[in-house]
Design a protein around this motif. Sequence first.
Motif, PDB file in Angstrom:
ATOM      1  N   VAL A  37      78.840  -2.418  72.170  1.00 41.96           N
ATOM      2  CA  VAL A  37      78.716  -3.306  73.328  1.00 41.96           C
ATOM      3  C   VAL A  37      79.973  -4.178  73.446  1.00 41.96           C
ATOM      4  N   PHE A  38      80.423  -4.690  72.314  1.00 37.76           N
ATOM      5  CA  PHE A  38      81.629  -5.526  72.256  1.00 37.76           C
ATOM      6  C   PHE A  38      82.822  -4.782  72.877  1.00 37.76           C
ATOM      7  N   GLU A  83      73.926 -11.154  75.813  1.00 40.45           N
ATOM      8  CA  GLU A  83      72.810 -10.906  76.735  1.00 40.45           C
ATOM      9  C   GLU A  83      72.529  -9.428  76.935  1.00 40.45           C
ATOM     10  N   ASP A  84      73.399  -8.556  76.415  1.00 37.30           N
ATOM     11  CA  ASP A  84      73.156  -7.119  76.530  1.00 37.30           C
ATOM     12  C   ASP A  84      71.851  -6.774  75.785  1.00 37.30           C
ATOM     13  N   PRO A 110      69.985 -15.046  73.206  1.00 36.97           N
ATOM     14  CA  PRO A 110      71.447 -14.878  73.378  1.00 36.97           C
ATOM     15  C   PRO A 110      72.162 -16.196  73.686  1.00 36.97           C
ATOM     16  N   ILE A 111      72.077 -17.130  72.756  1.00 35.35           N
ATOM     17  CA  ILE A 111      72.670 -18.465  72.923  1.00 35.35           C
ATOM     18  C   ILE A 111      74.135 -18.420  72.480  1.00 35.35           C
ATOM     19  N   PRO A 163      66.677 -11.416  81.506  1.00 40.27           N
ATOM     20  CA  PRO A 163      65.977 -11.469  80.217  1.00 40.27           C
ATOM     21  C   PRO A 163      65.143 -10.216  79.974  1.00 40.27           C
ATOM     22  N   PHE A 164      65.130  -9.763  78.750  1.00 39.34           N
ATOM     23  CA  PHE A 164      64.332  -8.587  78.376  1.00 39.34           C
ATOM     24  C   PHE A 164      62.842  -8.931  78.463  1.00 39.34           C
TER      25      PHE A 164
END
Lengths: 185, 401
Positions: B244-245, B165-166, B111-112, B206-207
């Motif tokens: 998510v957005f 990051e979701d 998620p960069i 982090p997952f």
Amino acid sequence: MPMIEIRWHGRGGQGGVTSAELLAKAAYIDGYIGVQAFPYFGAERRGAPVKAFTRISDKEINVRSQIYTPDIVAVLDAGIVGLIDVTEGLKENGTVIINTQKSPNEMNLKKGHVYTYDGTGIALKNGLLVAGLPVVNTTMLGAFAKATGLIKLESIQQVIRKNWPGKVGDKNALGAQEAYDTCTD
Amino acid sequence: MTAVKRIPKDQIAIEGLTGDAAIAHALKQCDLDVLAAYPITPQTIIVEDYQKFAANGEVHCRVIPVESEHSAMSACIGASAVGARVATASASAGLALMWEILYCAASMRMPIIFTVANRALSGPINIHNDWSDTYGARDSGFIQIYTQSCQEAYDTTIMAFKIAEDHKVLLPIMVCIDGFILSHNVERVEMLPTKAVENFLGVREPFIKLDPDNPITMGPLALTDYYFEFKEQQERAMEAVPEVFAQVETDFEKMTGRRYGMFEEYRTDDAEIIIFTHSTPGGTAKATVDVLREKGEKVGVLRLRMFRPFPTKEIVEVVKNAKAVIVFEKCRSFGAPSNPLALELRTALYDLEKRPMVVDFVIGLGGRDCPPTTIVEGYEKTKEYLKKGKAPLYETMGVRK
């Protein structure tokens, strides 16, 4: 109030882009909601004629092109007047502010309500120098406040002092004050 | 994370910032762990300003001044893999040099946040704005969001971390501003208190992460046996983005009163002709539409924000009853039937029984200015095409022929 469009003419290194930005910052201190300041999107070299732009409005500004029909033109270097038509696209009843020792009549421009002031003289007197050369951008802001009445001199002095904290800011704020006091039409 | 509350006015700092500076300030408040970047105009101020914050001790972040953009994105992936919150910035040739690693970032689900000041590609060398750089990367697996104002760039950069990051998403995001036109344009920006941004984002969870005590391998080999399945998972992650957005925007709106959507509809309700574009031409189009409306023209603007994933169904809903949609895009796909933005739109509309006419104008390559007169010219041409019942697949506007 309709949106006001301002075009700045100077030479690379004279601080025209900084003028455009500082004016925008002073504008939002004075409560304008829509404010933009941006350089001409071209190659810029020290000494070459350069342009910058400011837009101010009491509403959000959506348009994002360069300015072709300015309400106000600010000329930091009178030597440019003979090289390019600084009044190009100037709106009817538009204002032109020029840093020169000459009177507005002597400038002999084709159009515009012309104001002049001796920014270079004020810069030399107050030690507004970079690499030994006078820098007139902050004096132009004072002249702008006087000629247009759109921005308060106090707001301009506030952004000048914020941009250059300490003595340098004080000298430039004084330069703006003197330009305000001596700018005439 | 604590519940999101409206931030009182007296806690909002108002500053005059360029687009680059607005993004740098957003990054400053997002509690980054690592920023790795290489300078390139017109993005440079983002990293330059951020470096100043780091040098002044205003952020607790490891800034890695790498030797190339290829290394920048590689360093970002390494840092993201151990669970860090990571950002970078680039444009044009710099983005092109990242190419190989863009695909790694997306497929490794890092998620960069990658802020881009859109700039034309060489040659000839040109430092000014068009969208060739990020349009070229449209299939890399990055989410792409294009913004119109410095405020929107600031807000979007903050929201991007929460979206990326979701765990339903876990994809990198490009947040794009128009080079020079926005990156170097000073505007009024309302900035949130840093505490509020920190509360809003929380700490990245982090997952899965690289951990010497529990060693795993990331991004290894997958041949005919599993590669295809990885690609399928990437697509599913993209499909999860709109939900998510929307959730992230809802939370952000509670805090600020601002939300932007996957696209902005501007005076489209009864519009017979809809202008479809994004970034700064979206703003110019809105200003132009205001003038055309005063003359009685039924015209509106659909300003796209999210290009990947492309909000296909939602856009069809907005434009399906219009007579024509005018696309203004700053990219050319050489040899293609039309150009990237129009291709997306035409595909989206193809299955409709009754489709609006799509007219595609390529504008502003290499930073050529796009004033309101360009929009008006495209509008007038489109009215002619509607009368004739036929339009070319695309045409250029503002180029000497």
